[in-house]
Design an enzyme around this catalytic site. Structure first.
Site: not given
Length: 304
Positions: A99, A137, A152
């Site tokens: 991420c 995250h 995202d």
């Protein structure tokens, strides 16, 4: 008695307006992105003005071209998050990332295109209800057309294919995948829960807050996830790619294909075929030495 105009009501002498605390406002370093190389990598053509259509096109193209993977921490390589290193790895070397790598590259691209980007953090809650996990995250907020959007491209458990409006109770289908965002109050008053629909029920993915994060925050979190002995990125191979109607997930030697209606197929991959699957299914090109290192790690995991 004369009025003392040199002092305010609290008796404090007047002072100049305080200077700005943070003078460096170039958080995302969009000017360091090789935009032509990125566009070629993800297959974007034509003009890219800072509009909702462009935002949607960039996120979809990024997800389709650049897979989620943890190969670098898995094999003990340092994970660098500066923009030139991200471009070298995910654009020029045609690799993926987790991420922090994915969304920091995306933030730099969006910044270069003229979007207003804010970094956010979330607690992953999929698969482990109960005790709260740390906010590890990374995701993005883009303010556009008078409203905030969640962006995202780096959630390894499946997630949005395109921008999602930050609105309580918002629900939509993206490429067959159902998503829902709700305001919640688990640990505080500024929390939002993202869920996905697995064909039978809503499955929680992560809880985010809207407090802004800086790239320096992600450096610390990334170091933890890439070096802590109990980090999931050091204890198993994880690769995934999601698109309209299908998601592929490789966990060590198990290749799973998922559909929005909840159907799934699993197959076992021989350890010495992992490199081939990485190339054919996920588009990850490894040199011979890299492939040997990855397959050796997977073999160690499967022998435990």
């Amino acid at each position: 008695m004369a009025d003392d105009t040199s002092r305010d009501r609290a008796g404090v002498p007047p002072a100049p307006r305080p200077a700005r605390l943070f003078t460096d406002r170039d958080l995302w370093h969009g000017g360091e992105v090789d935009l032509d190389a990125y566009r070629a990598r993800v297959g974007l053509e034509g003009a890219l003005p800072p509009t909702r259509d462009t935002l949607r096109a960039v996120q979809r193209a990024h997800l389709a071209a650049i897979p989620f993977e943890n190969l670098r921490p898995l094999t003990g390589e340092p994970v660098r998050l500066d923009v030139p290193a991200l471009v070298d790895r995910m654009v020029r070397a045609r690799r993926g990332g987790y991420c922090y790598e994915q969304n920091l590259l995306l933030a730099a691209v969006l910044d270069r295109l003229g979007f207003a980007v804010t970094g956010l953090a979330a607690r992953v809650v999929s698969g482990r209800p109960g005790r709260p996990r740390p906010s590890t995250h990374c995701l993005l907020r883009v303010d556009l057309e008078g409203r905030p959007w969640l962006v995202d491209a780096g959630f390894g458990g499946g997630g949005p294919l395109e921008p999602l409006p930050l609105a309580d109770g918002h629900q939509e289908v993206q490429g067959g995948w159902g998503l829902r965002l709700d305001r919640v109050s688990e640990l505080g008053g500024d929390e939002w829960l993202l869920r996905s629909f697995d064909g039978l029920a809503w499955r929680p993915l992560y809880v985010l807050t809207t407090a802004a994060m800086a790239p320096q925050d992600y450096e610390i979190l990334s170091h933890h996830l890439s070096s802590h002995p109990r980090s999931p990125f050091l204890t198993r191979l994880t690769v995934q790619r999601i698109g309209p109607g299908v998601q592929h997930v490789l966990t060590d030697t198990t290749l799973t294909t998922l559909a929005p209606d909840g159907t799934r197929e699993e197959q076992r991959v021989p350890v010495r075929e992992v490199g081939r699957v990485l190339h054919e299914v996920f588009g990850i090109e490894l040199h011979a030495r890299e492939r040997e290192a990855v397959e050796a790690r997977v073999e160690a995991f499967t022998e435990v």
